[in-house]
Scaffold this motif. Structure first.
Motif, short mmCIF file in Angstrom:
data_model
loop_
_atom_site.label_atom_id
_atom_site.label_comp_id
_atom_site.label_asym_id
_atom_site.label_seq_id
_atom_site.Cartn_x
_atom_site.Cartn_y
_atom_site.Cartn_z
N SER A 1 0.82 -1.20 0.00
CA SER A 1 0.00 0.00 0.00
C SER A 1 0.86 1.26 0.00
O SER A 1 0.62 2.20 -0.76
CB SER A 1 -0.92 0.00 1.22
OG SER A 1 -1.64 1.20 1.33
N VAL A 2 1.89 1.28 0.86
CA VAL A 2 2.77 2.45 0.94
C VAL A 2 3.57 2.61 -0.36
O VAL A 2 3.78 3.73 -0.84
CB VAL A 2 3.72 2.33 2.15
CG1 VAL A 2 4.74 3.47 2.14
CG2 VAL A 2 2.93 2.35 3.45
N SER B 1 -2.50 3.99 7.11
CA SER B 1 -2.64 3.06 5.98
C SER B 1 -3.10 1.69 6.47
O SER B 1 -3.94 1.05 5.85
CB SER B 1 -1.31 2.93 5.24
OG SER B 1 -0.93 4.15 4.65
#
Length: 462
Positions: A141-142, A266
């Motif tokens: 995700s990051v 996140s």
């Protein structure tokens, strides 16, 4: 008027209707008036021709035909209401007797909603995936966020995987350059797979002003599906540079001051997404279990109509927007026409059963849809359609689809009731609490998917 009902099967009936001739008076008067406006007879003003003259000149039969056509819908509706039938589609009407001055007898065969008994559904149990956000999920995700903030800068070297190249293209078929086969200044990321098959291999290793030729099957345009000789010239090579993963990046890419705060947010977002997916999975599996519990006869005519509607929406809306026809779509999917027909019919059966069962549950549980719930649903449907809420609402009203939207929300509420009564466990054996989820809206989405009605905007346009 007298009427009787004969049950032909659980989803079809035959109405037998006897109408005394005097009950045709209004329709006969209307027939004479209509014919009066359409014909001229010497010696009479338009609209003032006596009935006996119309009978003599044009025949009593023409008047009777016009009167019966006008009266049948009214008498059919009266017979349906009298028998308290929940009819589906249009009837097949047969006039069995018409005696001038005496009687009109006709039969009407029509499909009806079957009577459905909803069993005890509190014992339904389903298993769903556990909600778990791994370090790998978080890293991915990051990294995706980092990719969005990548920058590019020209380099004087050979192009490599991940580089952004600016290219000129020329496609030839049988030695002839295609009118729509020339493009200049196209930006392409090597390895993205977004252009032609074979282009990655062709441009990798080329520097600025380098050129290569390769063969590829065209995905669109005037020569779609044909093999073309494609010449590609690289005019610039640029390297993508990803920002460092640090607090400065967190401040650039989010409202947070530190990378740790960004990662924590996140992770929470990923958890929320997985919880929503888990709730959707639970609703889908509960619906499947519910349908297994109920015997639902499906009217054949309704099924055929639903199959044709699904085909029409796929071909004319979904595939049309992608520039594909059915044959190309089946080729891409690796399916035969027989597979497609079978799957479409299976999906149509499930959609009809879903609607019948949940509608019966709405009645059993006496569920109502509030104006607020309907408005919220309309807003969500408008958003997914790409239309403004006002435009979508106008299209829905003009298309007479308000009852359809009300039915969707009601069935979503019915499914939410069943999910609430069911036992839902995850793969670790833990009981899943779905009370924090917006069950009605997510359940409505599940119902729409099962019924094949996600694209209401497509139906509005159809």
């Amino acid at each position: 008027m007298k009427s009787a009902v004969e049950t032909l099967n659980p989803t079809r009936v035959r109405l037998t209707v006897e109408v005394p001739f005097e009950e045709l008076k209004d329709s006969l008067d209307a027939a004479y008036k209509k014919i009066n406006q359409q014909v001229t007879v010497k010696g009479f003003r338009k609209g003032k021709i006596p009935a006996r003259v119309i009978d003599q000149r044009f025949g009593r039969g023409a008047v009777l035909e016009e009167a019966v056509n006008d009266a049948l819908p009214k008498f059919y509706t009266e017979a349906v209401n009298e028998a308290e039938l929940n009819v589906l589609g249009q009837p097949e009407v047969d006039i069995t007797e018409l005696k001038d001055g005496e009687t009109l007898n006709f039969t009407a065969e029509v499909d009806i909603r079957p009577e459905i008994e909803i069993p005890d559904y509190s014992g339904i149990e389903v298993e769903v995936d556990a909600v778990e956000v791994t370090d790998e999920d978080l890293e991915k995700s990051v990294e995706q966020l980092r990719e969005r903030f990548a920058s590019t800068s020209p380099v004087e070297r050979a192009a490599a995987d991940g580089d952004v190249v600016t290219i000129d293209l020329e496609a030839k078929v049988d030695g002839e350059t295609l009118e729509d086969g020339v493009a200049s200044g196209v930006s392409y990321t090597i390895g993205s797979g977004e252009l032609l098959e074979g282009i990655d291999e062709a441009v990798t290793g080329l520097e600025a002003d380098g050129e290569a030729t390769f063969t590829s099957q065209l995905k669109g345009g005037s020569a779609e599906g044909k093999d073309a000789e494609v010449t590609v010239k690289v005019t610039q090579v640029a390297a993508r540079e990803l920002p460092e993963l640090d607090d400065e990046f967190a401040q650039l890419a989010s409202e947070f001051d530190t990378l740790d705060e960004l990662k924590a947010d996140s992770r929470k977002r990923l958890e929320n997404m997985k919880q929503y997916d888990q709730a959707t999975q639970a609703q889908e599996r509960v619906l499947e279990k519910l349908l297994e519990l109920v015997e639902v006869p499906v009217p054949e005519k309704l099924l055929e109509d639903e199959v044709q509607t699904r085909k029409h929406n796929l071909v004319n809306h979904q595939l049309g927007q992608m520039g594909l026809d059915l044959a190309k779509y089946l080729e891409i999917q690796g399916k035969s026409e027989e597979d497609f027909e079978s799957e479409t019919r299976e999906q149509a059966v499930k959609g009809i059963k879903t609607q019948f069962v949940l509608d019966a549950l709405v009645n059993k549980e006496k569920l109502n849809v509030s104006q607020e719930e309907l408005t919220e649903h309309l807003m969500r449907r408008a958003q997914s359609s790409g239309m403004s809420p006002d435009q979508f609402a106008q299209a829905v009203v003009e298309g007479g689809q308000v009852p359809m939207l009300v039915g969707e929300v009601a069935r979503g509420k019915a499914l939410a009731v069943v999910v609430e009564a069911a036992t839902v466990k995850d793969t670790t054996g833990e009981v899943v609490d779905l009370s924090d989820e917006d069950e009605t809206e997510s359940a409505t989405d599940v119902v729409e998917a099962a019924e094949g009605t996600e694209g209401a905007e497509a139906k509005t346009e159809a």
